[in-house]
Write a protein that holds these residues in place. Structure first.
Motif, PDB file in Angstrom:
ATOM      1  N   THR A 139       0.849  -1.191   0.000  1.00  0.00           N
ATOM      2  CA  THR A 139       0.000   0.000   0.000  1.00  0.00           C
ATOM      3  C   THR A 139       0.882   1.239   0.000  1.00  0.00           C
ATOM      4  OG1 THR A 139      -1.758  -1.118   1.232  1.00  0.00           O
ATOM      5  CG2 THR A 139      -1.786   1.287   1.226  1.00  0.00           C
ATOM      6  N   THR A 140       0.595   2.168  -0.894  1.00  0.00           N
ATOM      7  CA  THR A 140       1.303   3.434  -0.919  1.00  0.00           C
ATOM      8  C   THR A 140       0.321   4.567  -0.625  1.00  0.00           C
ATOM      9  OG1 THR A 140       2.565   4.979  -2.306  1.00  0.00           O
ATOM     10  CG2 THR A 140       1.059   3.496  -3.445  1.00  0.00           C
ATOM     11  N   THR A 141       0.745   5.508   0.189  1.00  0.00           N
ATOM     12  CA  THR A 141      -0.145   6.591   0.603  1.00  0.00           C
ATOM     13  C   THR A 141      -0.088   7.786  -0.341  1.00  0.00           C
ATOM     14  OG1 THR A 141       1.579   7.534   2.029  1.00  0.00           O
ATOM     15  CG2 THR A 141       0.064   5.928   3.014  1.00  0.00           C
ATOM     16  N   LYS A 142       0.869   7.787  -1.270  1.00  0.00           N
ATOM     17  CA  LYS A 142       0.992   8.877  -2.239  1.00  0.00           C
ATOM     18  C   LYS A 142       1.197   8.302  -3.641  1.00  0.00           C
ATOM     19  CE  LYS A 142       3.002  12.235   0.976  1.00  0.00           C
ATOM     20  NZ  LYS A 142       4.129  13.166   1.232  1.00  0.00           N
ATOM     21  N   ASP A 143       0.964   9.124  -4.651  1.00  0.00           N
ATOM     22  CA  ASP A 143       1.256   8.712  -6.017  1.00  0.00           C
ATOM     23  C   ASP A 143       2.772   8.636  -6.177  1.00  0.00           C
ATOM     24  OD1 ASP A 143      -1.441   8.994  -6.266  1.00  0.00           O
ATOM     25  OD2 ASP A 143      -1.380  10.643  -7.710  1.00  0.00           O
ATOM     26  N   ILE A 144       3.249   7.531  -6.753  1.00  0.00           N
ATOM     27  CA  ILE A 144       4.698   7.335  -6.873  1.00  0.00           C
ATOM     28  C   ILE A 144       5.056   6.768  -8.245  1.00  0.00           C
ATOM     29  CG2 ILE A 144       4.989   6.879  -4.399  1.00  0.00           C
ATOM     30  CD1 ILE A 144       5.268   3.870  -5.166  1.00  0.00           C
ATOM     31  N   THR A 145       6.306   6.932  -8.598  1.00  0.00           N
ATOM     32  CA  THR A 145       6.882   6.170  -9.702  1.00  0.00           C
ATOM     33  C   THR A 145       7.859   5.186  -9.065  1.00  0.00           C
ATOM     34  OG1 THR A 145       8.645   7.823  -9.989  1.00  0.00           O
ATOM     35  CG2 THR A 145       6.671   8.044 -11.359  1.00  0.00           C
ATOM     36  N   LEU A 146       7.615   3.897  -9.247  1.00  0.00           N
ATOM     37  CA  LEU A 146       8.446   2.851  -8.640  1.00  0.00           C
ATOM     38  C   LEU A 146       9.441   2.373  -9.688  1.00  0.00           C
ATOM     39  CD1 LEU A 146       8.904   1.065  -6.126  1.00  0.00           C
ATOM     40  CD2 LEU A 146       7.291  -0.571  -7.118  1.00  0.00           C
ATOM     41  N   SER A 147      10.702   2.755  -9.543  1.00  0.00           N
ATOM     42  CA  SER A 147      11.701   2.456 -10.565  1.00  0.00           C
ATOM     43  C   SER A 147      12.347   1.090 -10.400  1.00  0.00           C
ATOM     44  CB  SER A 147      12.787   3.530 -10.574  1.00  0.00           C
ATOM     45  OG  SER A 147      13.411   3.612  -9.298  1.00  0.00           O
ATOM     46  N   SER A 148      12.561   0.654  -9.164  1.00  0.00           N
ATOM     47  CA  SER A 148      13.220  -0.640  -8.963  1.00  0.00           C
ATOM     48  C   SER A 148      12.902  -1.218  -7.592  1.00  0.00           C
ATOM     49  CB  SER A 148      14.742  -0.521  -9.130  1.00  0.00           C
ATOM     50  OG  SER A 148      15.286   0.317  -8.121  1.00  0.00           O
ATOM     51  N   ILE A 149      13.137  -2.522  -7.473  1.00  0.00           N
ATOM     52  CA  ILE A 149      12.923  -3.257  -6.228  1.00  0.00           C
ATOM     53  C   ILE A 149      14.235  -3.941  -5.865  1.00  0.00           C
ATOM     54  CG2 ILE A 149      11.651  -5.129  -5.115  1.00  0.00           C
ATOM     55  CD1 ILE A 149       9.427  -4.597  -7.222  1.00  0.00           C
ATOM     56  N   LEU A 185       2.210   5.069 -10.147  1.00  0.00           N
ATOM     57  CA  LEU A 185       1.226   4.279  -9.406  1.00  0.00           C
ATOM     58  C   LEU A 185       0.443   5.232  -8.516  1.00  0.00           C
ATOM     59  CD1 LEU A 185       3.438   1.282  -8.206  1.00  0.00           C
ATOM     60  CD2 LEU A 185       1.987   1.383 -10.232  1.00  0.00           C
ATOM     61  N   GLN A 186      -0.863   5.205  -8.640  1.00  0.00           N
ATOM     62  CA  GLN A 186      -1.683   6.058  -7.793  1.00  0.00           C
ATOM     63  C   GLN A 186      -1.707   5.508  -6.371  1.00  0.00           C
ATOM     64  OE1 GLN A 186      -5.538   6.354  -9.649  1.00  0.00           O
ATOM     65  NE2 GLN A 186      -4.829   7.868 -11.136  1.00  0.00           N
ATOM     66  N   ALA A 187      -1.870   6.378  -5.412  1.00  0.00           N
ATOM     67  CA  ALA A 187      -1.962   5.942  -4.020  1.00  0.00           C
ATOM     68  C   ALA A 187      -3.059   4.891  -3.896  1.00  0.00           C
ATOM     69  CB  ALA A 187      -2.271   7.137  -3.120  1.00  0.00           C
ATOM     70  N   GLY A 188      -2.738   3.773  -3.236  1.00  0.00           N
ATOM     71  CA  GLY A 188      -3.716   2.703  -3.120  1.00  0.00           C
ATOM     72  C   GLY A 188      -3.056   1.369  -2.826  1.00  0.00           C
TER      73      GLY A 188
END
Length: 242
Positions: free
Chosen positions: A108-118, A184-187
């Motif tokens: 779960t993310t609380t803000k809109d993010i760009t997730l580039s890597s894990i 990714l939208q918060a959610g």
């Protein structure tokens, strides 16, 4: 142009530049979560965030294995014994000769993010629950899905997987790029991590010590004050053009 107006515009422009620089510095994130000691318990548990608890929540909700000889998927527990493998997420399946494991995590993310890597820290251990005394290789994959089950991104540790040298207590770190071009939208999301065999024939177990999420926070809309400053600059340009 009056000196007062010139001073105000210069100050407004400085404010815009300063705010942009500050926003840029605060956008990037690298949030790490670590799995702790589970003792002899075989229960699932959540990693503790070293940084980023305000931005993410993360927990393992499902752990399964898929056998190689007869591709059947069943629920899986953590390795119950041994001193070494009790300090991290240690699925109880011999990846090289028994089957792959898959850990499904609720993200779960609380803000809109760009997730580039894990990023992952991976450890190897043996059937005795102790640190692996030999060099071992395997493959790690990920699949990121929406809450509705739509696949958003997939990736792996590279064409040759990863290699953990003999007697490596600290494990190794790998990075898997997401390739995401949209934020990714918060959610809520599902992140599945899968560990499977390569051409390695000797037995080995593999587990996770930590997971690191890398990316940027999507900027929020400009404040009313900055918008007003921009309007003033536009007004000045029109006056000068006239």
């Amino acid at each position: 142009m009056s000196s007062a107006l010139t001073k105000y515009i210069a100050t407004a422009a400085l404010m815009i530049g300063s705010a942009s620089a500050a926003d840029d510095d605060s956008l990037a994130f690298q949030h790490k979560a670590t799995w702790g000691n589970h003792g002899t318990s075989t229960a699932f548990y959540s990693p503790a965030f070293e940084t980023g608890q305000d931005l993410f929540t993360l927990s393992v909700t499902k752990l399964t294995k898929t056998t190689y000889t007869n591709p059947a998927t069943t629920d899986l527990l953590l390795f119950p014994t041994g001193t070494f493998c009790q300090g991290f997420l240690s699925p109880n399946v011999n990846v090289q000769n028994a089957g792959s494991w898959a850990a499904t995590l609720d993200l779960t993310t609380t803000k809109d993010i760009t997730l580039s890597s894990i990023g992952l820290n991976i450890k190897a251990f043996g059937a005795n629950g102790l640190m692996q005394a030999n060099t071992r290789t395997a493959q790690m994959n990920f699949s990121l899905k929406s809450a509705e089950g739509i696949t958003l991104a997939t990736g792996n540790a590279g064409s040759n997987g990863f290699t953990i040298p003999a007697n490596t207590a600290a494990g190794i770190n790998i990075t898997m790029n997401t390739g995401l071009t949209e934020a990714l939208q918060a959610g809520n999301y599902k992140l599945e991590l899968t560990c499977e065999r390569t051409t390695e024939t000797a037995g080995a177990f593999f587990g996770l010590q930590s997971i690191t999420l890398n990316g940027d926070i999507v900027p929020e809309p400009a404040s009313a004050g900055l918008l007003a400053a921009g309007s003033l600059l536009a007004l000045l340009r029109r006056r000068r053009a006239a």
